[in-house]
Design a protein around this motif. Structure first.
Motif, PDB file in Angstrom:
ATOM      1  N   ILE A  96      45.883  40.855  41.481  1.00 53.49           N
ATOM      2  CA  ILE A  96      44.936  39.829  41.045  1.00 53.49           C
ATOM      3  C   ILE A  96      43.804  39.640  42.040  1.00 53.49           C
ATOM      4  CG2 ILE A  96      44.657  37.370  40.548  1.00 53.49           C
ATOM      5  CD1 ILE A  96      47.450  37.430  39.369  1.00 53.49           C
ATOM      6  N   SER A  97      44.114  39.626  43.322  1.00 53.89           N
ATOM      7  CA  SER A  97      43.067  39.380  44.323  1.00 53.89           C
ATOM      8  C   SER A  97      42.020  40.504  44.338  1.00 53.89           C
ATOM      9  CB  SER A  97      43.679  39.188  45.703  1.00 53.89           C
ATOM     10  OG  SER A  97      44.473  40.293  46.053  1.00 53.89           O
ATOM     11  N   ASP A  98      42.366  41.695  43.823  1.00 54.18           N
ATOM     12  CA  ASP A  98      41.380  42.776  43.711  1.00 54.18           C
ATOM     13  C   ASP A  98      40.375  42.496  42.590  1.00 54.18           C
ATOM     14  OD1 ASP A  98      42.666  44.136  45.752  1.00 54.18           O
ATOM     15  OD2 ASP A  98      43.878  45.338  44.365  1.00 54.18           O
ATOM     16  N   TRP A  99      40.851  41.902  41.503  1.00 52.15           N
ATOM     17  CA  TRP A  99      39.987  41.599  40.358  1.00 52.15           C
ATOM     18  C   TRP A  99      39.274  40.265  40.531  1.00 52.15           C
ATOM     19  CZ3 TRP A  99      45.086  42.661  37.640  1.00 52.15           C
ATOM     20  CH2 TRP A  99      45.217  44.008  37.324  1.00 52.15           C
ATOM     21  N   LEU A 100      39.975  39.296  41.129  1.00 48.03           N
ATOM     22  CA  LEU A 100      39.458  37.932  41.229  1.00 48.03           C
ATOM     23  C   LEU A 100      38.960  37.676  42.649  1.00 48.03           C
ATOM     24  CD1 LEU A 100      39.002  35.456  39.536  1.00 48.03           C
ATOM     25  CD2 LEU A 100      41.303  34.684  40.095  1.00 48.03           C
ATOM     26  N   THR A 101      37.785  38.219  42.933  1.00 44.84           N
ATOM     27  CA  THR A 101      37.183  38.106  44.261  1.00 44.84           C
ATOM     28  C   THR A 101      36.418  36.781  44.374  1.00 44.84           C
ATOM     29  OG1 THR A 101      35.343  39.408  43.399  1.00 44.84           O
ATOM     30  CG2 THR A 101      37.050  40.600  44.630  1.00 44.84           C
ATOM     31  N   PRO A 102      36.143  36.311  45.601  1.00 41.97           N
ATOM     32  CA  PRO A 102      35.489  35.009  45.788  1.00 41.97           C
ATOM     33  C   PRO A 102      34.176  34.846  45.016  1.00 41.97           C
ATOM     34  CG  PRO A 102      36.305  35.806  47.880  1.00 41.97           C
ATOM     35  CD  PRO A 102      36.517  36.922  46.885  1.00 41.97           C
ATOM     36  N   ASP A 103      33.441  35.928  44.833  1.00 41.91           N
ATOM     37  CA  ASP A 103      32.174  35.841  44.102  1.00 41.91           C
ATOM     38  C   ASP A 103      32.362  35.613  42.603  1.00 41.91           C
ATOM     39  OD1 ASP A 103      33.258  38.497  44.134  1.00 41.91           O
ATOM     40  OD2 ASP A 103      31.358  39.270  43.384  1.00 41.91           O
ATOM     41  N   LYS A 104      33.603  35.633  42.136  1.00 40.69           N
ATOM     42  CA  LYS A 104      33.897  35.384  40.722  1.00 40.69           C
ATOM     43  C   LYS A 104      34.664  34.081  40.526  1.00 40.69           C
ATOM     44  CE  LYS A 104      34.131  40.288  39.730  1.00 40.69           C
ATOM     45  NZ  LYS A 104      34.678  40.788  40.997  1.00 40.69           N
ATOM     46  N   ILE A 105      34.676  33.223  41.552  1.00 42.45           N
ATOM     47  CA  ILE A 105      35.375  31.940  41.483  1.00 42.45           C
ATOM     48  C   ILE A 105      34.361  30.814  41.683  1.00 42.45           C
ATOM     49  CG2 ILE A 105      37.137  30.470  42.547  1.00 42.45           C
ATOM     50  CD1 ILE A 105      38.534  33.072  43.485  1.00 42.45           C
ATOM     51  N   ASN A 106      34.369  29.852  40.762  1.00 42.24           N
ATOM     52  CA  ASN A 106      33.512  28.673  40.865  1.00 42.24           C
ATOM     53  C   ASN A 106      34.361  27.421  40.789  1.00 42.24           C
ATOM     54  OD1 ASN A 106      30.787  29.694  40.967  1.00 42.24           O
ATOM     55  ND2 ASN A 106      31.052  30.338  38.834  1.00 42.24           N
ATOM     56  N   VAL A 107      34.028  26.428  41.589  1.00 43.28           N
ATOM     57  CA  VAL A 107      34.685  25.125  41.549  1.00 43.28           C
ATOM     58  C   VAL A 107      33.604  24.086  41.279  1.00 43.28           C
ATOM     59  CG1 VAL A 107      36.077  23.453  42.821  1.00 43.28           C
ATOM     60  CG2 VAL A 107      36.443  25.897  43.202  1.00 43.28           C
ATOM     61  N   ILE A 108      33.819  23.295  40.214  1.00 45.61           N
ATOM     62  CA  ILE A 108      32.857  22.250  39.852  1.00 45.61           C
ATOM     63  C   ILE A 108      33.600  20.943  39.633  1.00 45.61           C
ATOM     64  CG2 ILE A 108      31.221  23.882  38.844  1.00 45.61           C
ATOM     65  CD1 ILE A 108      32.237  22.983  36.052  1.00 45.61           C
ATOM     66  N   ASP A 109      32.860  19.847  39.628  1.00 42.67           N
ATOM     67  CA  ASP A 109      33.481  18.545  39.384  1.00 42.67           C
ATOM     68  C   ASP A 109      33.767  18.340  37.904  1.00 42.67           C
ATOM     69  OD1 ASP A 109      33.815  17.477  41.940  1.00 42.67           O
ATOM     70  OD2 ASP A 109      31.710  16.890  42.034  1.00 42.67           O
TER      71      ASP A 109
ATOM     72  N   GLY B 279      37.959  43.023  34.829  1.00 41.92           N
ATOM     73  CA  GLY B 279      37.623  41.966  35.764  1.00 41.92           C
ATOM     74  C   GLY B 279      38.179  40.617  35.360  1.00 41.92           C
ATOM     75  N   LEU B 280      38.179  39.713  36.308  1.00 40.80           N
ATOM     76  CA  LEU B 280      38.594  38.326  36.101  1.00 40.80           C
ATOM     77  C   LEU B 280      37.560  37.422  36.754  1.00 40.80           C
ATOM     78  CD1 LEU B 280      42.351  38.492  37.204  1.00 40.80           C
ATOM     79  CD2 LEU B 280      41.519  38.291  34.856  1.00 40.80           C
ATOM     80  N   SER B 281      37.399  36.247  36.183  1.00 37.69           N
ATOM     81  CA  SER B 281      36.647  35.190  36.841  1.00 37.69           C
ATOM     82  C   SER B 281      37.442  33.906  36.674  1.00 37.69           C
ATOM     83  CB  SER B 281      35.242  35.039  36.251  1.00 37.69           C
ATOM     84  OG  SER B 281      35.315  34.638  34.892  1.00 37.69           O
ATOM     85  N   LEU B 282      37.182  32.955  37.553  1.00 39.69           N
ATOM     86  CA  LEU B 282      37.911  31.697  37.505  1.00 39.69           C
ATOM     87  C   LEU B 282      36.944  30.546  37.690  1.00 39.69           C
ATOM     88  CD1 LEU B 282      41.313  30.890  39.090  1.00 39.69           C
ATOM     89  CD2 LEU B 282      39.427  29.293  39.380  1.00 39.69           C
ATOM     90  N   LEU B 283      37.060  29.572  36.791  1.00 42.89           N
ATOM     91  CA  LEU B 283      36.299  28.335  36.888  1.00 42.89           C
ATOM     92  C   LEU B 283      37.302  27.206  37.030  1.00 42.89           C
ATOM     93  CD1 LEU B 283      33.653  26.674  36.653  1.00 42.89           C
ATOM     94  CD2 LEU B 283      34.067  26.620  34.169  1.00 42.89           C
ATOM     95  N   HIS B 284      37.204  26.465  38.119  1.00 47.95           N
ATOM     96  CA  HIS B 284      38.066  25.291  38.330  1.00 47.95           C
ATOM     97  C   HIS B 284      37.222  24.045  38.098  1.00 47.95           C
ATOM     98  CE1 HIS B 284      40.637  22.297  40.091  1.00 47.95           C
ATOM     99  NE2 HIS B 284      41.601  23.186  40.148  1.00 47.95           N
ATOM    100  N   ILE B 285      37.667  23.208  37.157  1.00 45.06           N
ATOM    101  CA  ILE B 285      36.953  21.983  36.783  1.00 45.06           C
ATOM    102  C   ILE B 285      37.802  20.808  37.261  1.00 45.06           C
ATOM    103  CG2 ILE B 285      35.902  20.690  34.882  1.00 45.06           C
ATOM    104  CD1 ILE B 285      36.331  23.502  33.292  1.00 45.06           C
TER     105      ILE B 285
END
Length: 145
Positions: free
Chosen positions: A2-15, A77-83
């Motif tokens: 997972i860490s190969d696909w989900l790199t920091p540039d594909k992770i967003n954290v928003i309120d 690829g993977l991306s992650l959005l944390h709300i």
């Protein structure tokens, strides 16, 4: 891994965010910008949601929007959005959603491999809770690594 696909540039954290549609669009932005998916892929996700409902909201707080490989997936690829405040995906059992993991796979076989890797996190209640409550990028990476 997972860490190969989900790199920091594909992770967003928003309120907060105002709708599930905008959550899907924002979660797709890194994949679209980096050439993993086309606009058609994102449109297919939204169309499927409108036709079938939020079938990809897999657990309380967790959504994994995706489309079929032929609908515009260019590479895996993977991306992650944390709300932090969550958003409704119109899923009676699993709203609000705090984590949106967008998955794109170039083939059906890769799609299954990626989902099985993610299942290692989803099936571990402690890891899943840490992911849902993560306050920042470092906390998210600690779970996925």
């Amino acid at each position: 891994m997972i860490s190969d696909w989900l790199t920091p540039d594909k992770i967003n954290v928003i309120d907060a965010i105002d709708s599930w549609e905008n959550a899907v669009l924002l979660s797709a932005e890194p994949l679209l910008a980096q050439g993993y998916v086309t606009d058609d892929y994102i449109n297919a996700i939204i169309k499927s949601h409108n036709e079938l409902g939020p079938y990809y909201v897999l657990a309380p707080g967790l959504a994994m929007p995706h489309a079929r490989p032929e609908q515009g997936a260019i590479k895996n690829g993977l991306s992650l959005l944390h709300i932090r405040k969550g958003v409704s995906f119109n899923s009676a059992e699993n709203d609000p959603v705090y984590v949106v993991i967008m998955l794109c796979a170039h083939s059906g076989e890769e799609h299954i491999n990626m989902i099985s890797e993610l299942a290692n996190i989803f099936s571990d209640e402690e890891k899943l809770n840490r992911l849902l409550k993560a306050a920042d990028l470092d906390a998210i990476q600690a779970v996925i690594n």
